[in-house]
Design a protein around this motif. Sequence first.
Motif: not given
Length: 595
Positions: A251, A253-254, A257-258, A261, A324
């Motif tokens: 997880r 990568n998510n 990436n968040q 963003e 997370y």
Amino acid sequence: KVEAILHSGWNSRCDTKKYARRGLSLLSAEIKGVVDFTVQCPEELRVQEIRRFAPQLLTWDEFNSWHFTFYFDLRPYVRADAVFNLFVTLFVLVLLILGALIFSHDANTLLLRPVEQMVERVEAIRANPLAALKMSEEEANAEEAARERASRRSQLVPGRLLTNLICRKRLCSHQTQHIMETAILERTIIKLGTLLALGFGEAGANIIAQNISGSSSAGVNAMIPGTCVNTIIGVVRVRGFSMATEVLQSRINNFSNQIAEIVHGICHEFHGGVNKNNGDGFLVIWRLGNNQDEQHTKRLADMSVVAFATILGAMHQSSLLSEYLLHPAMLNRLGASDSRVNLSFGLHAGWAIEGAVGSEFKIDASYLSPNVSIATSIERATEPYGVSVLVSHKVIELCSTEIGAKCRLIDCVIIVGSAAPTKLYCVDLDCAAVTVDDLPLPDMPWNARQRVKARRHMDKEKTRMLSKELNVAALFDADPAIAEMRSQYTTEFLETFKMGFLNYSEGEWVVARRLLLHTRNLLGRDDGPSSCLLRFMAAHKNQPPEKWKGVREMDSALTETSTPTQTLSAASPWKSTMVANPSSAVSNFNTAFDV
């Protein structure tokens, strides 16, 4: 009148070279409505306007002796036939014109216009490689709008159930799935341009433009000479990223990436360009240009400081990122009091070489300069100083007075790569004061059209940032997250620290120690810059070194008391060595810069 002509004598002579003819003509006199053009002999009419009738059962001698011959006027029929032929000709012409238009329309629609549009898109990408991003968004928006129109149309057609049953047939499915090759080629060009723009970024725009503009050869020359530009260099790092990678695993990568963003979106809004993504770090560039006016440079410098403060607030407000940190392993590693995503920022200004770095096998468009290393060193210094945002005096000198007043001068150091001392300023932000946004997410499909709307809103806000009527400092004050993070920093605290730092710089360390001891706990928690200066003075037994001018080496700022958990990642420009006895909790940091 006709009977009178028939009872008259056959006195009319219409002799030819072969025959002597005597007779009469019913068309010799005008008859209103019947005969408008008088005719005395058949030769006065054209061949196609008369028809001759003669006896067929005579011998040649009888025929050559004498015989009757009748000539009929066919002009009305010839005239009607001419009109019909004219209409047939016009009809054929209309058919030919329509056929030509249909053929040309199909050729223009299916071939010529798509080819011209592809050429226009390639020319636009050649002029500005970053324009491919906008093309991709417009194409996605058009496709989404077409799908919505088709969906609404199917709902309005009566008997749509029967229509759906018919469309399940092979022919209907074949027609809906067929896509023109020109459309596929055009979308491929847009996708390739978008991937190039995303992969190379602003630093690689020159590389893309120069290679596309050269039409004489199909070869690619990526190793073009670099360009020297004046920039504001920002370095962003995610603290504890190695630990998060170990815990989150697939997880991660998510998670990364968040974070990206938020960082990319806010930097884009404030006219910054993210150049590198290393998972745990970002390199952000504000290009000042070589001939920018002073007001534009000041606005960009203000936006760089406000952008980093806004990113920090948005990061701690994000409910997605807070989820997370509810992971049991993350809570065990970080502790319940520090279970948040922590970022550190470093800002520096100076020249940099913009260009390609690598070889013919792999290149990266980046910025090379000692100033990039200095910005990295400034970001790494946020940990011993206990702050989130550190700014060099090079940036403060470019900022406006309003933004400069919001930064606190905390030290003056010599950084490897810089001959002159660098004054370090921090933006006072208490991340623990920010509350997580608990508002529910909007119940709406996140599709290509919504992304385009969001991107257009961001572009509109980006354009608004350059408006002369907009005060960047007012954005800093109006942001609720920044206001929460700065609420504890009172005027008393700032003025007391300022007096303590002035005494520290002038060598009055006894007075400085007393003032800094007061500011260290004045906030109700430990103030990082105060503690860092106190540790440095304690290392010298509270006595300034000989020839003290208020400046120290950067590595001395890092040779301070630290807990065993305060380690740097492998990408750190300093090498950390923990002592064997953890009770002493002292870390020795040696400087090792990459040149």
